[in-house]
Motif scaffolding. Structure first.
Motif, PDB file in Angstrom:
ATOM      1  N   HIS A  11      11.358   4.636   8.310  1.00  0.00           N
ATOM      2  CA  HIS A  11      11.430   5.348   7.029  1.00  0.00           C
ATOM      3  C   HIS A  11      10.764   6.703   7.195  1.00  0.00           C
ATOM      4  N   GLN A  12      11.452   7.749   6.758  1.00  0.00           N
ATOM      5  CA  GLN A  12      10.872   9.101   6.733  1.00  0.00           C
ATOM      6  C   GLN A  12      10.291   9.335   5.346  1.00  0.00           C
ATOM      7  N   LEU A  13       9.007   9.671   5.291  1.00  0.00           N
ATOM      8  CA  LEU A  13       8.352   9.777   3.994  1.00  0.00           C
ATOM      9  C   LEU A  13       7.582  11.085   3.885  1.00  0.00           C
ATOM     10  N   ASP A  14       7.734  11.733   2.759  1.00  0.00           N
ATOM     11  CA  ASP A  14       7.007  12.970   2.494  1.00  0.00           C
ATOM     12  C   ASP A  14       5.797  12.621   1.630  1.00  0.00           C
ATOM     13  N   VAL A  15       4.736  12.150   2.297  1.00  0.00           N
ATOM     14  CA  VAL A  15       3.536  11.724   1.570  1.00  0.00           C
ATOM     15  C   VAL A  15       2.293  12.261   2.274  1.00  0.00           C
ATOM     16  N   ASP A  16       1.214  12.344   1.526  1.00  0.00           N
ATOM     17  CA  ASP A  16      -0.083  12.736   2.090  1.00  0.00           C
ATOM     18  C   ASP A  16      -0.497  11.687   3.120  1.00  0.00           C
ATOM     19  N   PRO A  17      -0.889  12.099   4.334  1.00  0.00           N
ATOM     20  CA  PRO A  17      -1.271  11.121   5.366  1.00  0.00           C
ATOM     21  C   PRO A  17      -2.439  10.223   4.956  1.00  0.00           C
ATOM     22  N   GLU A  18      -3.215  10.664   3.975  1.00  0.00           N
ATOM     23  CA  GLU A  18      -4.343   9.836   3.514  1.00  0.00           C
ATOM     24  C   GLU A  18      -3.916   8.756   2.529  1.00  0.00           C
ATOM     25  N   THR A  19      -2.665   8.780   2.104  1.00  0.00           N
ATOM     26  CA  THR A  19      -2.203   7.785   1.118  1.00  0.00           C
ATOM     27  C   THR A  19      -2.312   6.376   1.693  1.00  0.00           C
ATOM     28  N   PRO A  20      -2.924   5.457   0.980  1.00  0.00           N
ATOM     29  CA  PRO A  20      -2.984   4.075   1.486  1.00  0.00           C
ATOM     30  C   PRO A  20      -1.593   3.486   1.676  1.00  0.00           C
ATOM     31  N   LEU A  21      -1.442   2.734   2.750  1.00  0.00           N
ATOM     32  CA  LEU A  21      -0.152   2.092   3.033  1.00  0.00           C
ATOM     33  C   LEU A  21       0.345   1.281   1.833  1.00  0.00           C
ATOM     34  N   LEU A  22      -0.547   0.593   1.158  1.00  0.00           N
ATOM     35  CA  LEU A  22      -0.120  -0.234   0.015  1.00  0.00           C
ATOM     36  C   LEU A  22       0.627   0.598  -1.023  1.00  0.00           C
ATOM     37  N   TYR A  23       0.135   1.794  -1.303  1.00  0.00           N
ATOM     38  CA  TYR A  23       0.768   2.634  -2.323  1.00  0.00           C
ATOM     39  C   TYR A  23       2.164   3.054  -1.875  1.00  0.00           C
ATOM     40  N   VAL A  24       2.305   3.309  -0.572  1.00  0.00           N
ATOM     41  CA  VAL A  24       3.610   3.720  -0.056  1.00  0.00           C
ATOM     42  C   VAL A  24       4.589   2.544  -0.104  1.00  0.00           C
ATOM     43  N   LEU A  25       4.106   1.365   0.305  1.00  0.00           N
ATOM     44  CA  LEU A  25       4.987   0.192   0.273  1.00  0.00           C
ATOM     45  C   LEU A  25       5.519  -0.043  -1.140  1.00  0.00           C
ATOM     46  N   ARG A  26       4.617  -0.049  -2.093  1.00  0.00           N
ATOM     47  CA  ARG A  26       5.004  -0.394  -3.459  1.00  0.00           C
ATOM     48  C   ARG A  26       5.639   0.786  -4.198  1.00  0.00           C
ATOM     49  N   GLY A  27       5.042   1.965  -4.044  1.00  0.00           N
ATOM     50  CA  GLY A  27       5.475   3.107  -4.843  1.00  0.00           C
ATOM     51  C   GLY A  27       6.677   3.841  -4.286  1.00  0.00           C
ATOM     52  N   GLU A  28       6.816   3.858  -2.950  1.00  0.00           N
ATOM     53  CA  GLU A  28       7.895   4.643  -2.337  1.00  0.00           C
ATOM     54  C   GLU A  28       9.034   3.773  -1.831  1.00  0.00           C
ATOM     55  N   LEU A  29       8.716   2.565  -1.391  1.00  0.00           N
ATOM     56  CA  LEU A  29       9.724   1.756  -0.692  1.00  0.00           C
ATOM     57  C   LEU A  29      10.134   0.500  -1.453  1.00  0.00           C
ATOM     58  N   ALA A  30       9.552   0.288  -2.623  1.00  0.00           N
ATOM     59  CA  ALA A  30       9.877  -0.894  -3.441  1.00  0.00           C
ATOM     60  C   ALA A  30       9.673  -2.200  -2.683  1.00  0.00           C
ATOM     61  N   LEU A  31       8.722  -2.182  -1.757  1.00  0.00           N
ATOM     62  CA  LEU A  31       8.331  -3.426  -1.092  1.00  0.00           C
ATOM     63  C   LEU A  31       7.103  -3.940  -1.854  1.00  0.00           C
ATOM     64  N   ASN A  32       7.364  -4.769  -2.829  1.00  0.00           N
ATOM     65  CA  ASN A  32       6.334  -5.121  -3.809  1.00  0.00           C
ATOM     66  C   ASN A  32       5.630  -6.442  -3.527  1.00  0.00           C
ATOM     67  N   GLY A  33       5.887  -7.017  -2.342  1.00  0.00           N
ATOM     68  CA  GLY A  33       5.221  -8.282  -2.019  1.00  0.00           C
ATOM     69  C   GLY A  33       3.716  -8.128  -1.941  1.00  0.00           C
ATOM     70  N   ALA A  34       3.251  -7.138  -1.185  1.00  0.00           N
ATOM     71  CA  ALA A  34       1.809  -6.884  -1.086  1.00  0.00           C
ATOM     72  C   ALA A  34       1.289  -6.452  -2.453  1.00  0.00           C
ATOM     73  N   LYS A  35       0.147  -7.008  -2.838  1.00  0.00           N
ATOM     74  CA  LYS A  35      -0.375  -6.758  -4.189  1.00  0.00           C
ATOM     75  C   LYS A  35      -1.658  -5.934  -4.150  1.00  0.00           C
ATOM     76  N   PHE A  36      -1.885  -5.206  -5.237  1.00  0.00           N
ATOM     77  CA  PHE A  36      -3.154  -4.508  -5.414  1.00  0.00           C
ATOM     78  C   PHE A  36      -4.111  -5.473  -6.101  1.00  0.00           C
ATOM     79  N   GLY A  37      -5.155  -5.856  -5.376  1.00  0.00           N
ATOM     80  CA  GLY A  37      -6.166  -6.724  -5.989  1.00  0.00           C
ATOM     81  C   GLY A  37      -7.430  -5.941  -6.280  1.00  0.00           C
ATOM     82  N   CYS A  38      -8.166  -5.632  -5.221  1.00  0.00           N
ATOM     83  CA  CYS A  38      -9.445  -4.920  -5.389  1.00  0.00           C
ATOM     84  C   CYS A  38      -9.327  -3.443  -5.048  1.00  0.00           C
ATOM     85  N   GLY A  39      -8.430  -3.107  -4.117  1.00  0.00           N
ATOM     86  CA  GLY A  39      -8.273  -1.716  -3.699  1.00  0.00           C
ATOM     87  C   GLY A  39      -9.328  -1.229  -2.726  1.00  0.00           C
ATOM     88  N   VAL A  40     -10.226  -2.093  -2.320  1.00  0.00           N
ATOM     89  CA  VAL A  40     -11.302  -1.656  -1.415  1.00  0.00           C
ATOM     90  C   VAL A  40     -11.451  -2.579  -0.203  1.00  0.00           C
TER      91      VAL A  40
END
Ligand code: FES
Ligand code: FES
Length: 163
Positions: A11-40
């Motif tokens: 996947h070619q993505l135009d995102v900030d390299p610091e963006t957490p992978l989780l945000y890209v999976l869910r927000g950019e690629l609609a791969l919503n299996g991984a969940k946001f629980g604590c974020g840390v």
């Protein structure tokens, strides 16, 4: 532009390299299996596999993933054709609310990929970082054992979707 290889697909993505992978999976690629629980990095709800190791995707910047292989729960199977571990979790009814389950499956998959016949002690130690607020740990452990037995008897290797 960043290229990420996820479940065998680039996947070619135009995102900030610091963006957490989780945000890209869910927000950019609609791969919503991984969940946001604590974020840390403390609960494992967002776990995926990177180059064979389970990692918490909420604390992995996408800029660190060039040339690495990411596998998400979607890469293990589908609703129509669940993977061995996914089927074992279904058979054991391991989910209550289900929020932790994708992360549990990915952490367990990383273990079974390296050691298809783990002892109970090894399973418990490996799964320790992942939390389940519903308390279905016993059924989760049964699911992992069931998958381990199925893998050993069928010698069925895990396949990523599309392969
Ligand atoms: S959401 Fe990533 S470890 Fe909790
Ligand atoms: S099944 Fe609800 S958090 Fe684990």
């Amino acid at each position: 532009m960043i290229t990420l290889t996820i479940n065998g697909k680039a996947h070619q993505l135009d995102v900030d390299p610091e963006t957490p992978l989780l945000y890209v999976l869910r927000g950019e690629l609609a791969l919503n299996g991984a969940k946001f629980g604590c974020g840390v990095g403390q609960c494992g709800a967002c776990a995926v596999i990177v180059d064979g190791t389970a990692v918490n995707s909420c604390v992995v910047p996408v800029g660190t993933l060039k040339g690495r292989r990411v596998v998400t729960v979607e890469g293990l199977g589908s609703t129509e054709k669940p993977g061995v571990l996914q089927q074992a979790f279904i058979d054991e009814q391991a989910a209550q609310c289900g929020y932790c389950i994708a992360g549990m499956i990915m952490r367990a998959q990383a273990l079974l990929d390296q050691n298809p016949a783990p002892s109970d002690t090894e399973i418990r130690a490996h799964m320790q970082p992942n939390l389940c607020r519903c308390g279905t740990h016993v059924r989760i452990l049964r699911g992992i054992r069931r998958a381990s037995e199925a893998l050993r008897h069928n010698a069925a290797p895990r396949r990523e979707a599309g392969k």
